[in-house]
Enzyme design. Structure first.
Site, short mmCIF file in Angstrom:
data_model
loop_
_atom_site.label_atom_id
_atom_site.label_comp_id
_atom_site.label_asym_id
_atom_site.label_seq_id
_atom_site.Cartn_x
_atom_site.Cartn_y
_atom_site.Cartn_z
N ALA A 1 0.98 -1.08 0.08
CA ALA A 1 -0.04 0.13 0.11
C ALA A 1 0.84 1.45 -0.12
O ALA A 1 0.62 2.09 0.59
CB ALA A 1 -0.75 0.16 1.25
N THR B 1 9.15 -1.89 -9.67
CA THR B 1 10.29 -1.98 -10.73
C THR B 1 11.28 -2.91 -10.55
O THR B 1 11.84 -2.98 -9.26
CB THR B 1 11.07 -0.59 -10.95
OG1 THR B 1 9.66 0.46 -11.09
CG2 THR B 1 11.87 -0.48 -12.02
N CYS C 1 13.61 6.66 -7.43
CA CYS C 1 13.85 5.86 -8.55
C CYS C 1 15.16 5.89 -9.33
O CYS C 1 15.71 5.06 -9.51
CB CYS C 1 12.83 5.94 -9.47
SG CYS C 1 11.18 5.38 -8.87
C1 UDX Z 1 10.55 9.27 -12.09
C2 UDX Z 1 9.93 9.31 -13.44
O1 UDX Z 1 9.89 10.34 -14.07
C3 UDX Z 1 8.85 8.42 -13.44
O2 UDX Z 1 8.27 7.98 -14.62
C4 UDX Z 1 9.06 6.94 -12.71
O3 UDX Z 1 7.84 6.30 -12.63
C5 UDX Z 1 9.66 7.31 -11.30
O4 UDX Z 1 10.84 8.21 -11.39
P1 UDX Z 1 10.16 11.02 -9.97
O5 UDX Z 1 11.08 10.41 -9.38
O6 UDX Z 1 8.57 11.32 -9.35
O7 UDX Z 1 9.54 10.26 -11.23
O8 UDX Z 1 10.49 12.40 -10.52
P2 UDX Z 1 10.99 13.26 -11.97
O9 UDX Z 1 9.94 14.38 -12.29
O10 UDX Z 1 11.12 12.28 -13.13
O11 UDX Z 1 12.28 14.25 -11.49
C6 UDX Z 1 13.56 13.40 -11.25
C7 UDX Z 1 14.61 14.35 -10.68
O12 UDX Z 1 15.26 14.94 -11.77
C8 UDX Z 1 14.29 15.32 -9.62
O13 UDX Z 1 15.11 15.55 -8.73
C9 UDX Z 1 14.07 16.68 -10.74
O14 UDX Z 1 14.33 17.90 -10.15
C10 UDX Z 1 15.32 16.19 -11.73
N1 UDX Z 1 15.24 17.03 -12.91
C11 UDX Z 1 14.14 16.62 -13.53
C12 UDX Z 1 16.14 17.73 -13.47
O15 UDX Z 1 17.06 18.01 -12.65
N2 UDX Z 1 16.03 18.48 -14.52
C13 UDX Z 1 15.10 17.98 -15.65
O16 UDX Z 1 14.89 18.49 -16.51
C14 UDX Z 1 13.94 17.29 -15.00
#
Ligand code: UDX
Length: 461
Positions: free
Chosen positions: A12, A131, A275
């Site tokens: 959950a 995953t 992730c």
């Molecule tokens: C990610 C994937 O996007 C998602 O599809 C998967 O299921 C889980 O992992 P998430 O970890 O929630 O999702 O965040 P995400 O929005 O992807 O950002 C990840 C990191 O990259 C953040 O720390 C963000 O600040 C950084 N980031 C993202 C950048 O530094 N530059 C960018 O242009 C985009």
């Protein structure tokens, strides 16, 4: 009520809760139950304060809970009663033994497979939602088929691609839904049953199918590609700082090529979150296991550049503040790994704060949602850190401001007021390029963005 399908999710957490809430919401004639070994978490799902914060989640849970969405502690009974079982337990990185700090820790996963086998009294479809490394479904199958009898288990892979902060939007309107199965008659029948569930609200062309191993690998690959884009733009930001190029201009020009696209090209202090690092390291470990050392080191470099970017940022702070931070007060604006979440897992802010502390700086941490988590992350240095929600209060009397999360509020703070309350020379290190640098420079700050020329008032003779 007679439900058409009975669906269970074991786990959950962040994926299981929201994704099952969406299925229950879209399919009122299906009964969806979520179980977890953590009883506090189940209590929270049954309370007014859900254990996961996501915009829109509360409303959907309110509509469905008690109608066709249930949160239960009785794992044994639920395994018996349900025909379709999603498995969404956590798969952290191993901290011990072979593959420590790289391989996936599959102990929760395997325990769940054994539990399903132990309690099931009829055939089931078992769906991997966590995953996982490629070929994990095979281990699941081996366990489930270890006792010969009439009961049959079909294992599917259906990875979740939602991102934090936009989970409900991503679940309602995903880019794609991926379902991996064996290409056998019973594998395809199980697959079609899952396709039918998603087809209730997702257009057919977005529901794609593949073999089991492609599906498992696609999830790891997608996260690795996304992280790689962040590391790619960050590596170019380092070159920008040496050549007077501007990373925003470069990203715009590069991203306008339709083959490349403009998303995920924001330079900063690097990616965090639960992730990216974990999944890339799992991928690296897999490659090494298969003897693909060049492929492993290619992907490992994505994590290395991420660390390099953070170290570069720290070095810039120390160098520009005259080589010493001892006794200086540094205000950290933003501790969450990205905006619109209180999540701090793998947030670059943790590493940066600890490094600055080791330079004997005094830290003041501010964040609109993540202060509780920040306090836990920095528990070992808590006597040297203050946590203050109000950014104006936090910045008062400081030598430097660091922007570490791209919260919108940091774009529009009254930087003139902040500047007046700080010790001069006042430094602003913008680790997410969210502040209006020109404006802050005019106010009097010495401004250090990422991948752009610094703006200082110091005269060099
Ligand atoms: C990610 C994937 O996007 C998602 O599809 C998967 O299921 C889980 O992992 P998430 O970890 O929630 O999702 O965040 P995400 O929005 O992807 O950002 C990840 C990191 O990259 C953040 O720390 C963000 O600040 C950084 N980031 C993202 C950048 O530094 N530059 C960018 O242009 C985009």
């Amino acid at each position: 009520m007679n439900f058409k399908k009975k669906i269970l999710c074991i786990g959950a957490g962040y994926v299981g809760g929201p994704s099952m809430a969406m299925i229950a919401y879209k399919c009122p004639d299906f009964r969806v139950t979520v179980v977890d070994i953590n009883h506090d978490r189940i209590d929270a799902w049954n309370s007014d304060e859900l254990p996961v914060y996501e915009p829109g989640l509360d409303a959907i849970v309110k509509k469905t809970r008690g109608r066709n969405l249930f949160f239960s502690k009785d794992i044994e009974r639920q395994i018996k009663e349900n025909d379709i079982i999603f498995v969404s337990v956590n798969t952290p990185t191993k901290t011990y033994g072979e593959g420590a700090h790289m391989a996936a820790d599959l102990q929760f996963w395997e325990k769940t497979a054994r539990q399903i086998l132990q309690y099931a009294s009829s055939s089931k479809i078992v769906i991997e939602k966590s995953t996982l490394p490629v070929k994990t479904a095979m281990a699941m199958e081996k366990i489930l088929s270890s006792v010969k009898g009439k009961i049959k288990f079909d294992v599917l892979s259906n990875p979740e691609f939602m991102a934090e902060g936009t989970a409900m939007k991503d679940l309602e309107n995903p880019d794609r839904v991926l379902i991996g199965s064996h290409q056998t008659p019973s594998g395809l029948k199980a697959r079609n049953e899952l396709v039918e569930i998603y087809a209730r609200w997702i257009p057919a062309h977005k529901i794609i199918t593949s073999n089991l191993w492609s599906s498992e690998l696609s999830k790891l690959a997608a996260n690795a590609f996304l992280a790689q884009r962040v590391s790619s733009i960050n590596s170019i930001s380092a070159l920008c700082e040496k050549t007077d190029a501007d990373i925003s201009e470069v990203a715009k020009a590069v991203g306008m090529d339709s083959r490349i696209g403009d998303k995920f090209l924001k330079a900063g202090i690097g990616f965090g979150g639960s992730c990216f690092k974990k999944d890339i390291l799992h991928l690296v470990y897999l490659c090494k296991t298969y003897g693909l050392n060049e492929v492993a080191s290619y992907w490992e470099s994505v994590v290395k550049i991420n660390e390099y970017q953070q170290n570069r940022f720290i070095a810039s702070i120390i160098n520009n503040m005259f080589g010493t931070l001892a006794g200086k007060k540094i205000c950290i604006l933003g501790f969450a790994f990205k905006a619109d979440t209180g999540d701090t897992r793998e947030s670059p802010a943790i590493y940066i704060a600890k490094k600055l502390h080791s330079e004997k700086a005094q830290l003041i941490v501010s964040d609109p949602k993540a202060l509780k988590n920040a306090a836990m992350d920095l528990a070992d240095i808590k006597d040297h850190v203050k946590f203050i929600a109000d950014p104006y209060e936090a910045a008062r009397g400081c030598h430097a401001l660091l922007v570490l999360t791209d919260w919108n509020i940091y774009r529009d703070l009254d930087y003139r007021k902040i500047y007046r309350s700080m010790i001069k020379p006042a430094f602003l290190f913008d680790g997410r390029n969210v502040v209006d640098h020109q404006k802050c420079f005019k106010i009097g700050f010495h401004v250090f963005p990422i991948g752009k020329p610094p703006m200082t008032h110091f005269r060099t003779s």
